[in-house]
Design an enzyme around this catalytic site. Structure first.
Site, short mmCIF file in Angstrom:
data_model
loop_
_atom_site.label_atom_id
_atom_site.label_comp_id
_atom_site.label_asym_id
_atom_site.label_seq_id
_atom_site.Cartn_x
_atom_site.Cartn_y
_atom_site.Cartn_z
N SER A 172 14.34 22.03 -16.79
CA SER A 172 12.87 22.61 -17.24
C SER A 172 13.21 24.05 -17.94
O SER A 172 14.41 24.58 -17.68
CB SER A 172 12.29 22.89 -15.69
OG SER A 172 11.46 23.89 -15.99
N HIS A 194 0.84 -0.97 0.04
CA HIS A 194 0.08 -0.13 0.14
C HIS A 194 0.88 1.27 0.07
O HIS A 194 0.61 2.31 0.52
CB HIS A 194 -0.97 0.05 1.23
CG HIS A 194 -1.63 -1.28 1.40
ND1 HIS A 194 -2.80 -1.72 0.83
CD2 HIS A 194 -0.94 -2.43 2.21
CE1 HIS A 194 -2.95 -2.81 1.27
NE2 HIS A 194 -2.24 -3.42 2.12
N LYS A 225 15.74 22.11 -12.16
CA LYS A 225 15.20 20.86 -12.13
C LYS A 225 15.85 20.07 -12.78
O LYS A 225 16.90 20.28 -13.62
CB LYS A 225 13.79 21.30 -13.02
CG LYS A 225 12.79 21.72 -12.31
CD LYS A 225 11.69 21.00 -11.19
CE LYS A 225 10.63 20.33 -11.87
NZ LYS A 225 9.89 19.58 -11.03
N GLU A 256 9.40 8.52 -17.32
CA GLU A 256 7.82 8.89 -17.34
C GLU A 256 7.50 8.46 -18.57
O GLU A 256 6.38 7.99 -18.93
CB GLU A 256 7.86 10.37 -17.02
CG GLU A 256 8.02 10.91 -15.53
CD GLU A 256 8.50 12.36 -15.56
OE1 GLU A 256 7.17 12.82 -15.63
OE2 GLU A 256 9.30 12.59 -15.16
#
Ligand code: ARG
Length: 464
Positions: free
Chosen positions: A284, A163, A290, A297
């Protein structure tokens, strides 16, 4: 109608009183994408022609002319010099037409005892067989990369989650081997799919077979098929093998996607378990600080393409009456994109994994939070003779106490612990320590570092 009438540019035009409109011609054409089957189409044509000669349907000089023409076409295709034309509909007509241009009359004999229906079914099977072999190699490379990383971190402790909450300590190597197992099943599934699809459709012709004395076994042998499709109507129509391939590919992607999800989480400074090499990250345009895990992804994102293609193929097949229907032309783009996506994702994921930096301290620190050894304490009590349910209850109370004190279960004193069970003695502390917890799960499939190392050795052997 004169034979050189413009409307007769298709091999089937003889039946028609007028040519297809431009719109219809464009709508029905598939050459813009099915030209990717060219090499397989040529290979199958050569085998077919050799068989036609062997059984006496075409003469020696016809065969020689066909083989020479097809060899030239193959060279043209490879050189990017083949004159593909939408006017000739699909890969099969384009090649047949060019063959006739190059070889003359013998080219017109090649299509004896076959149809585009068994031709395309054969080409797609050959294509998928090669795609599966390539995917199998890439899966194995990834499995090797996983074993290398697991070996380096067999004794690194991290929190195992259920979980996404801290559950029990595990070895990072063990965590990695979970993915090794998923990929091992993926490789088996692909191999199994390959076995089932490696049967020859040619000889089925349009749907009913042919009146010529063909030798299907010979063609099967030439093309490396394990046998022939047993029913001509099934052979030209069903695409279950393509669906199976897509399902296998979707599962590989889902496994990669799960791993990518974890990498994204682990890259977050709250975890800080891993660092990806800069070459696998992007920045970024606005936020100078960043460093984003875009590759992970994107692999996660690419999974939706393959899942979508699987659903597309299932839907394509669902209401088709026997035998061949043109609907099946729609199987190609999803299949090609599935293979391309799978190949790209496996290759880039493997490279990314090889460039990963593991922060063992951060992993261990995380395992010290969340009372990860609570189950170990319950098991300690069971060894002291307490029934498991009572032990569970006692430890739960101790955890509540630790929470209220704002400390970890493992930080409680002996006196505090004994408030929850008189069975607790001063030998309890090793059971509460991460290292002891890990070591104690010492059975096949367990997370003890010694077991992880044994699992790695076994895996290396089976990978060969
Ligand atoms: N381009 C077609 C396909 O991909 C080839 C078979 C066409 N057969 C036919 N009878 N129209 O399925």
């Amino acid at each position: 109608m004169p034979p050189n009438d413009k409307s007769r540019n298709k091999p089937w035009s003889g039946r028609f009183s007028e040519p297809a409109t431009e719109l219809v011609r464009h709508f029905t054409a598939s050459v813009s994408f099915d030209r990717r089957l060219a090499e397989f189409d040529i290979e199958a044509s050569i085998a077919h022609a050799r068989m036609l000669h062997a059984v006496g349907v075409i003469g020696k000089s016809n065969l020689a002319a066909i083989e020479k023409g097809l060899a030239q076409i193959r060279a043209e295709v490879r050189a990017g010099a083949f004159p593909w034309s939408e006017a000739h509909e699909d890969v099969h007509f384009n090649i047949e037409r060019r063959l006739t241009e190059l070889a003359g009359e013998p080219g017109k004999r090649l299509h004896t005892a076959r149809s585009r229906n068994d031709q395309v079914a054969t080409d797609v099977r050959l294509y998928l067989r090669a795609a599966i072999d390539q995917a199998g190699d890439l899966v194995r490379s990834l499995q090797r990369a996983l074993l290398d990383l697991a070996e380096a971190h067999a004794d690194a402790v991290m929190p195992g989650y259920t979980h996404l909450q801290v559950a029990q300590p595990v070895s990072f190597g063990h965590h990695l081997l979970a993915y090794y197992e998923m990929l091992a099943r993926d490789a088996q599934r692909l191999a199994d799919c390959r076995k089932r699809l490696n049967k020859l459709p040619l000889g089925s012709a349009a749907l009913a077979g042919t009146s010529f004395p063909i030798d299907r076994q010979m063609v099967a042998r030439e093309l490396g098929f394990d046998g022939v499709c047993e029913n001509s109507m099934d052979a030209v129509s069903d695409r279950d093998f393509a669906i199976e391939y897509c399902a296998c590919a979707a599962l590989v992607m889902i496994h990669l996607s799960r791993f990518c999800e974890e990498i994204v989480l682990w890259m977050n400074p709250r975890f800080g378990f891993v660092r990806l090499a800069d070459r696998f990250c992007t920045g970024s345009s606005i936020m100078p600080q960043k460093k984003n895990p875009d590759v992970a992804e994107l692999i996660r994102g690419n999974t939706c393409r393959v899942n979508g293609h699987l659903v597309a193929l299932l839907t394509l097949m669902k209401a088709q009456p026997l035998a061949y229907n043109r609907d099946n032309q729609e199987d190609k783009e999803p299949l090609f994109d599935t293979a391309d996506t799978l190949t790209a994702c496996l290759a880039v994921f493997t490279e990314m994994l090889q460039g990963i930096e593991v922060n063992r301290q951060a992993m261990e620190a995380a395992a010290h939070q969340g009372h990860a050894t609570a189950t170990d304490l319950a098991e300690y009590l069971v060894r002291k003779g307490v029934p498991f349910r009572e032990a569970h209850e006692a430890v739960a109370q101790a955890v509540r106490h630790a929470e209220s004190r704002g400390c970890e279960l493992s930080e409680l004193t002996l006196a505090e612990l004994q408030r929850f069970s008189s069975a607790i003695r001063k030998d309890v502390f090793p059971a509460l320590a991460l290292e002891g917890s890990l070591k104690s799960r010492n059975h096949p499939g367990g997370t003890a570092p010694a077991r992880v190392k044994a699992a790695i050795a076994k895996a290396r052997k089976s990978l060969g």
